[in-house]
Design a protein around this motif. Structure first.
Motif, PDB file in Angstrom:
ATOM      1  N   GLY A  17      12.663  -1.514 -59.917  1.00 15.21           N
ATOM      2  CA  GLY A  17      12.782  -0.154 -59.366  1.00 15.21           C
ATOM      3  C   GLY A  17      11.476   0.634 -59.438  1.00 15.21           C
ATOM      4  O   GLY A  17      11.445   1.825 -59.161  1.00 15.21           O
ATOM      5  N   ARG A  18      10.379  -0.065 -59.819  1.00 12.72           N
ATOM      6  CA  ARG A  18       9.098   0.658 -59.964  1.00 12.72           C
ATOM      7  C   ARG A  18       8.339   0.676 -58.644  1.00 12.72           C
ATOM      8  O   ARG A  18       8.177  -0.365 -58.007  1.00 12.72           O
ATOM      9  CB  ARG A  18       8.233  -0.018 -61.021  1.00 12.72           C
ATOM     10  CG  ARG A  18       8.506   0.516 -62.417  1.00 12.72           C
ATOM     11  CD  ARG A  18       7.448   0.074 -63.378  1.00 12.72           C
ATOM     12  NE  ARG A  18       7.277  -1.368 -63.341  1.00 12.72           N
ATOM     13  CZ  ARG A  18       6.209  -1.994 -63.815  1.00 12.72           C
ATOM     14  NH1 ARG A  18       5.221  -1.308 -64.323  1.00 12.72           N
ATOM     15  NH2 ARG A  18       6.123  -3.305 -63.776  1.00 12.72           N
ATOM     16  N   GLY A  19       7.858   1.840 -58.270  1.00 21.48           N
ATOM     17  CA  GLY A  19       7.088   1.936 -57.042  1.00 21.48           C
ATOM     18  C   GLY A  19       7.350   3.263 -56.369  1.00 21.48           C
ATOM     19  O   GLY A  19       8.204   4.038 -56.809  1.00 21.48           O
ATOM     20  N   VAL A  20       6.605   3.543 -55.307  1.00 23.40           N
ATOM     21  CA  VAL A  20       6.812   4.796 -54.585  1.00 23.40           C
ATOM     22  C   VAL A  20       7.009   4.506 -53.100  1.00 23.40           C
ATOM     23  O   VAL A  20       6.516   3.499 -52.574  1.00 23.40           O
ATOM     24  CB  VAL A  20       5.625   5.788 -54.756  1.00 23.40           C
ATOM     25  CG1 VAL A  20       5.512   6.249 -56.194  1.00 23.40           C
ATOM     26  CG2 VAL A  20       4.323   5.185 -54.279  1.00 23.40           C
ATOM     27  N   LEU A  21       7.758   5.389 -52.467  1.00 22.89           N
ATOM     28  CA  LEU A  21       8.001   5.291 -51.024  1.00 22.89           C
ATOM     29  C   LEU A  21       7.768   6.667 -50.428  1.00 22.89           C
ATOM     30  O   LEU A  21       8.271   7.663 -50.954  1.00 22.89           O
ATOM     31  CB  LEU A  21       9.452   4.858 -50.764  1.00 22.89           C
ATOM     32  CG  LEU A  21       9.855   4.829 -49.284  1.00 22.89           C
ATOM     33  CD1 LEU A  21       9.204   3.651 -48.561  1.00 22.89           C
ATOM     34  CD2 LEU A  21      11.386   4.723 -49.149  1.00 22.89           C
ATOM     35  N   THR A  22       6.998   6.735 -49.363  1.00 25.55           N
ATOM     36  CA  THR A  22       6.760   8.016 -48.701  1.00 25.55           C
ATOM     37  C   THR A  22       7.177   7.906 -47.232  1.00 25.55           C
ATOM     38  O   THR A  22       7.346   6.803 -46.714  1.00 25.55           O
ATOM     39  CB  THR A  22       5.270   8.430 -48.745  1.00 25.55           C
ATOM     40  OG1 THR A  22       4.526   7.536 -47.913  1.00 25.55           O
ATOM     41  CG2 THR A  22       4.724   8.394 -50.164  1.00 25.55           C
ATOM     42  N   CYS A  23       7.314   9.056 -46.599  1.00 29.06           N
ATOM     43  CA  CYS A  23       7.708   9.066 -45.180  1.00 29.06           C
ATOM     44  C   CYS A  23       6.908  10.124 -44.429  1.00 29.06           C
ATOM     45  O   CYS A  23       6.617  11.202 -44.967  1.00 29.06           O
ATOM     46  CB  CYS A  23       9.199   9.368 -45.058  1.00 29.06           C
ATOM     47  SG  CYS A  23       9.799   9.427 -43.357  1.00 29.06           S
ATOM     48  N   ARG A  24       6.561   9.814 -43.199  1.00 26.87           N
ATOM     49  CA  ARG A  24       5.969  10.820 -42.311  1.00 26.87           C
ATOM     50  C   ARG A  24       6.438  10.525 -40.891  1.00 26.87           C
ATOM     51  O   ARG A  24       6.919   9.423 -40.605  1.00 26.87           O
ATOM     52  CB  ARG A  24       4.442  10.783 -42.385  1.00 26.87           C
ATOM     53  CG  ARG A  24       3.798   9.547 -41.808  1.00 26.87           C
ATOM     54  CD  ARG A  24       2.268   9.714 -41.803  1.00 26.87           C
ATOM     55  NE  ARG A  24       1.580   8.635 -41.133  1.00 26.87           N
ATOM     56  CZ  ARG A  24       1.035   7.596 -41.732  1.00 26.87           C
ATOM     57  NH1 ARG A  24       1.137   7.450 -43.045  1.00 26.87           N
ATOM     58  NH2 ARG A  24       0.396   6.671 -41.048  1.00 26.87           N
ATOM     59  N   PHE A  25       6.303  11.499 -40.024  1.00 26.48           N
ATOM     60  CA  PHE A  25       6.531  11.245 -38.596  1.00 26.48           C
ATOM     61  C   PHE A  25       5.165  11.019 -37.962  1.00 26.48           C
ATOM     62  O   PHE A  25       4.264  11.864 -38.107  1.00 26.48           O
ATOM     63  CB  PHE A  25       7.168  12.448 -37.901  1.00 26.48           C
ATOM     64  CG  PHE A  25       8.595  12.738 -38.290  1.00 26.48           C
ATOM     65  CD1 PHE A  25       9.352  11.821 -39.006  1.00 26.48           C
ATOM     66  CD2 PHE A  25       9.191  13.936 -37.908  1.00 26.48           C
ATOM     67  CE1 PHE A  25      10.668  12.089 -39.355  1.00 26.48           C
ATOM     68  CE2 PHE A  25      10.504  14.212 -38.248  1.00 26.48           C
ATOM     69  CZ  PHE A  25      11.242  13.294 -38.975  1.00 26.48           C
ATOM     70  N   SER A  26       5.031   9.917 -37.227  1.00 23.95           N
ATOM     71  CA  SER A  26       3.761   9.708 -36.526  1.00 23.95           C
ATOM     72  C   SER A  26       3.827  10.313 -35.116  1.00 23.95           C
ATOM     73  O   SER A  26       2.832  10.819 -34.610  1.00 23.95           O
ATOM     74  CB  SER A  26       3.415   8.226 -36.463  1.00 23.95           C
ATOM     75  OG  SER A  26       4.363   7.527 -35.704  1.00 23.95           O
TER      76      SER A  26
END
Ligand SMILES: Cc1cc2nc3c(=O)[nH]c(=O)nc-3n(C[C@H](O)[C@H](O)[C@H](O)COP(=O)(O)OP(=O)(O)OC[C@H]3O[C@@H](n4cnc5c(N)ncnc54)[C@H](O)[C@@H]3O)c2cc1C
Length: 547
Positions: free
Chosen positions: A441-450
């Motif tokens: 469960g280690r880690g990061v997730l990001t989101c953006r609109f392109s």
């Protein structure tokens, strides 16, 4: 030093001299280690002399010997694209899948000779532009009767041939890299303004073959919107379309070439729509406590009839990691806050008014614009500080990914498009799937609109997770599969602009109608009856039934 003279990395992104020294890598490792709760280790970069590569399986066909090579360095440089998996294998010195021959045709006649030689000698023919594919598009797989692989590098066909200033179009060869075609167009006071993140090292032919997405967040988002006509050399002759601003004459022949990913022929040139450089630019950045309020603001702008060149929404963590200031700290997982970057540009008129209206729509969704709008004229860059911080980080990101590979850290992005009504559920499903596949469960997730459209956004997700020596690619695949399954189950596309290649095949096969696949196979049989062109991309390697 020009970019032609400056050495490119044979395993990682961009110029070799941009790979950081050990001190700089240690500093990056410490930063990322703190984020992920791990201790990245410094690994030694590979040397070209020591990489693993078998001898060529086939000789250079005599008919193309004048412009083809089996040199070790050229073979290594044409082995992979630049996905995480490619860079990780390259860094590990594994070049086992290198092509047997690299051909560099100088004109269409030489290109036709390459295709004829490949048919005669049963060799796969893999078109190669800048080699920035992230979906295994330039990595050949052979089976059946095929005996080896010829990589067809288009770099010797890279000029702007003609500019029609009246119709605002230019005839450009497929092998032209982004910076060189822009430089040549600038001499005519014109620009294509198609800036994918890979702009510096990708080609017009590659953009057309993959239906690349550029920097325009609305309106002219894909290269499709800029292509007037194309020329493509196939094993069965020339496929050339007529220059037209628009046509209702049956299915569009250009559309068959756009996104064909090198399985039907090799694009040699295209007439593309160009424009004068913008003189007026207005921009603003709007912060939100709630990322989804930012999404509603982006939707309001996309549906307003305004056409911003920039309408990028970053979640709080994406903004923080890219040095984009937020006026309030992101919440614990960084996802709940967001920044919407708005920008308008024109070569013809000031764009204060549309920016003002877009800003009002964003503020109505609860956004704040503490610095207010910014307006620039003439050639000055128009972004406010926030947009500029984002732009710089955006351009640096591919170099950072290669550095992270050298530290054993897995970092990658995937993008999609969905309708607005399904976005929040899709975001939740993707986040659950990716986090579930992260080791421990280690880690990061990001989101953006392109990019944003009136009926939906193109969300772009980035994940960063600790690797484990020898298991990085397995870990990457686990996350990639989980994410792709979630996209597919959520009714979204497997790719908005990164193409299908070999990596996305299973999900692309689920997405397209079976009859469409049948029709594509028929088109391939008509243009490439022996199935030599890029086997395994878009269709099964034996799609023509001949290989
Ligand atoms: C860091 C990074 C950032 C990226 N950013 C973006 C982005 O913002 N937008 C985007 O759309 N993509 C992006 N990509 C993906 C990639 O850059 C695009 O797919 C690009 O269009 C590929 O162009 P290329 O010239 O490098 O083609 P290549 O990688 O050489 O080839 C890509 C595919 O097209 C085929 N092909 C290439 N040239 C021809 C030709 N002349 N005729 C027929 N087929 C051909 C190849 O066989 C292959 O299947 C990015 C990739 C990386 C590594």
């Amino acid at each position: 030093m020009s970019s032609i003279q400056r050495a490119r990395s044979f395993w990682g992104w961009g110029f070799a001299d941009r790979f950081p020294d050990d001190d700089a890598r240690r500093a990056i490792g410490a930063h990322v280690g703190a984020l992920l709760g791990c201790t990245p280790e410094l690994r030694a970069p590979p040397s070209l002399d020591a990489v693993k590569m078998g001898p060529p399986r086939a000789a250079v066909p005599a008919d193309i010997a004048a412009f083809a090579t089996q040199g070790r360095e050229e073979r290594a440089r044409h082995a992979y694209g630049r996905s995480y998996r490619d860079v990780a294998r390259g860094f590990a010195g594994d070049f086992a899948t290198a092509p047997d021959v690299v051909a560099i045709p100088r004109d269409e006649a030489e290109l036709a000779r390459v295709l004829a030689a490949c048919e005669k000698e049963a060799l796969a023919a893999v078109p190669y532009g800048g080699g920035t594919s992230v979906v295994g598009g330039v990595e050949a797989e052979i089976s059946g009767a095929l005996r080896g692989v010829v990589s067809i590098d288009m770099r010797a066909m890279g000029k702007v041939l003609e500019v029609d200033a009246v119709s605002r179009a230019a005839r450009i060869q497929a092998g032209a890299l982004g910076p060189s075609l822009e430089k040549e167009l600038a001499a005519h006071a014109m620009t294509l303004r198609h800036y994918p993140q890979s702009f510096e090292f990708s080609t017009l032919g590659g953009w057309i073959a993959t239906r690349a997405g550029g920097h325009f967040a609305t309106l002219y988002t894909h290269i499709d919107d800029l292509v007037e006509s194309v020329r493509m050399v196939t094993p069965r002759g020339l496929f050339a379309t007529r220059r037209l601003p628009a046509s209702g004459a049956g299915p569009s022949p250009e559309r068959l070439v756009l996104g064909s990913e090198g399985i039907l022929g090799v694009v040699t040139e295209a007439w593309v729509r160009v424009r004068p450089r913008p003189k007026w630019r207005s921009s603003a950045s709007v912060t939100f406590d709630d990322f989804f309020a930012g999404a509603r603001a982006a939707r309001a702008v996309a549906q307003s009839g305004l056409h911003p060149s920039n309408c990028r929404l970053l979640d709080g963590l994406e903004a923080t990691l890219n040095g984009v200031p937020l006026d309030a700290p992101p919440e614990a997982d960084g996802v709940r806050s967001g920044v919407l970057l708005l920008g308008f540009e024109s070569a013809d008129h000031p764009v204060r008014e549309p920016l003002g209206r877009a800003l009002a729509l964003a503020l109505a969704e609860g956004g704040r614009c503490p610095k207010g709008p910014r307006h620039k004229e003439e050639e000055a860059r128009g972004g406010d500080d926030t947009s500029e911080a984002w732009r710089q980080a955006f351009l640096e990101a591919p170099y950072l990914q290669s550095t992270l590979v050298s530290l054993g850290v897995i970092a990658d992005t995937f993008e999609t498009a969905c309708t607005w009504d399904g976005f929040e559920a899709l975001h939740a499903a993707v986040a659950a799937a990716v986090k579930g596949a992260m080791p421990g469960g280690r880690g990061v997730l990001t989101c953006r609109f392109s990019h944003v459209y009136p009926d939906g956004p193109a969300p772009y997700f980035t994940f960063v997770v600790p690797g484990k020596a020898g298991e990085e690619i397995e870990r990457w695949w686990a996350i990639k599969r989980a994410a792709s399954d979630a996209l597919s189950a959520g009714g979204a596309t497997i790719t908005h602009h990164h193409a299908v290649g070999r990596t996305h095949r299973p999900w692309y096969d689920r997405e397209r109608p079976d009859l469409f696949a049948e029709a594509l196979r028929a088109a391939k049989r008509a243009m490439d009856p022996q199935g030599i062109l890029n086997p395994g991309v878009l269709l099964d390697p034996d799609a023509t039934g001949c290989s």
